[in-house]
Write an enzyme that holds these catalytic residues in place. Sequence first.
Site, mmCIF file in Angstrom:
data_model
loop_
_atom_site.group_PDB
_atom_site.id
_atom_site.type_symbol
_atom_site.label_atom_id
_atom_site.label_comp_id
_atom_site.label_asym_id
_atom_site.label_seq_id
_atom_site.Cartn_x
_atom_site.Cartn_y
_atom_site.Cartn_z
ATOM 1 C CG ASP A 123 3.407 -1.794 -0.084
ATOM 2 O OD1 ASP A 123 4.197 -1.250 0.705
ATOM 3 O OD2 ASP A 123 2.175 -1.654 -0.017
ATOM 4 C CG ASP A 141 4.497 -1.026 5.318
ATOM 5 O OD1 ASP A 141 4.351 0.196 5.529
ATOM 6 O OD2 ASP A 141 4.158 -1.576 4.250
#
Length: 166
Positions: A123, A141
């Site tokens: 991330d 995402d």
Amino acid sequence: MSKSICSTGLRWLWVVVAVLIIDLGSKFLILQNFALGETVPLFPSLNLHYARNYGAAFSFLADSGGWQRWFFSGIAIGICVVLTVLMYRSKATQKLNNIAYALIIGGALGNLFDRLWHGFVVDMIDFYVGDWHFATFNLADSAICIGAALIVLEGFLPKPTAKEQA
């Protein structure tokens, strides 16, 4: 009678490839240029921040001992199979649904690659307001969320009549 792939929603699989290239490319750049936990401000309220996510969204089940890696991998594979079948069964002209499915598949495959290759999801997008930080996320995402939003949006749009579909 078999259908031509170009007449089905599978015509939109190029979106999956585009999402994968952009997502995996961005993660590669983060892995090559950032130390774990390193943050670089981009704009007010937006940082690049290298984080590892061993769970799902919002680090759900991140501290569960490792089984969740395989659980979430199985879910991703299942979703990809179901959405690919839906794309095959739909017409290529159903652009909104097929693009939405392709965004979700691309995002799911991007995170699946991370889980299987690294054992965690990379991330890097840190959005914040003041001292409040949203959960760090990645481009996969984002693709999944945009795809889901498009599916919801499609549900509110008027359906074409039989005459318009002909």
